[in-house]
Design an enzyme around this catalytic site. Structure first.
Site, PDB file in Angstrom:
ATOM      1  CG  ASP A 120     -15.972 -70.453 -61.822  1.00 27.41           C
ATOM      2  OD1 ASP A 120     -15.487 -69.370 -61.449  1.00 27.41           O
ATOM      3  OD2 ASP A 120     -15.299 -71.366 -62.348  1.00 27.41           O
ATOM      4  CE1 TYR A 132     -14.675 -76.543 -55.807  1.00 30.19           C
ATOM      5  CE2 TYR A 132     -12.508 -77.334 -55.139  1.00 30.19           C
ATOM      6  CZ  TYR A 132     -13.428 -76.304 -55.269  1.00 30.19           C
ATOM      7  OH  TYR A 132     -13.090 -75.043 -54.854  1.00 30.19           O
TER       8      TYR A 132
END
Length: 235
Positions: free
Chosen positions: A47, A75
């Site tokens: 994103d 992540y």
């Protein structure tokens, strides 16, 4: 290196740009350096508000993109508890607030354990998921309501690395499989805690065997390219 025959490398995508724009930047510099266009693609979208490992493939190595996309990812994310946004991140304004007085570190750790393994996750409606041929985010931005079906995903490990009971912010580390939306995970963690949550930062630290330490910086890509021993053989 022979970018025509095929190379796999990664850049550290900066905050605020799309994966497509990052790819276009690299393509432009490669074309300028090589004197001709080279086929290039990425193996896993980030994103605009996310940073970190963006794996790129050139030439014949683009045939490996589909396989690379199936590799596990890691992540680091920061969540704001007690509120939600339409996109489950900072791209949109807060649209609702929720109580947080009952949330403790112990409650968070217990809730996180419920997300490990194979679970069903509903993707964010502000995403590139297609609905009857249209991107879900395009429909939402056009003012249409969108309902998406849950998808089976795999979370190998999720751990709490920081919790601030004053600001109600928490950091997590996630190891997961293909198709996992960390924004949607933030939404679901908030719900599991009897509150709300949205993502305030996200960094992909690993994709397959490639880590942030292996990445070329976005701003320094030209310097990195100039240091490479490049072959120009098209065969």
């Amino acid at each position: 290196m022979n970018f025509f025959q095929g190379e796999i490398f990664a850049i550290d995508k900066p905050y605020g740009i799309t994966s497509f724009k990052a790819l276009a930047h690299v393509r432009y510099l490669l074309t300028k350096k090589l004197g001709r266009k080279v086929k290039i693609g990425h193996a896993g979208t980030l994103d605009p508000l996310a940073t970190g490992v963006l794996v790129l493939c050139t030439g014949r190595a683009t045939k490996r993109i589909e396989t690379l996309q199936t590799h596990g990812k890691e992540y680091e994310a920061t969540l704001q508890l007690g509120a939600t946004t339409a996109s489950y991140d900072r791209e949109h304004e807060v649209n609702a607030t929720y109580p947080t007085e009952h949330i403790t570190r112990e409650a968070i750790e217990q809730a996180l354990r419920g997300f490990e393994g194979e679970i069903d996750q509903v993707p964010p409606t502000f995403s590139a998921v297609k609905v009857n041929g249209d991107r879900a985010y395009a429909l939402r931005r056009a003012g249409e309501s969108v309902e998406l079906s849950p998808k089976r995903i795999r979370i190998d490990e999720i751990s709490l690395t920081r919790f601030d009971p004053v600001t109600m912010q928490m950091d997590i580390r996630v190891r997961c499989g293909k198709g996992t939306y960390i924004r949607a995970l933030a939404r679901d963690i908030g719900r599991a805690l009897g509150s709300g949550a949205y993502l305030t930062s996200l960094r992909r630290t690993r994709s397959g065997d490639i880590t942030v330490a292996d990445c070329v910086s976005y701003e320094g890509f030209q310097d990195w390219l100039d240091r490479q021993d490049i072959e120009y053989d098209l065969q």
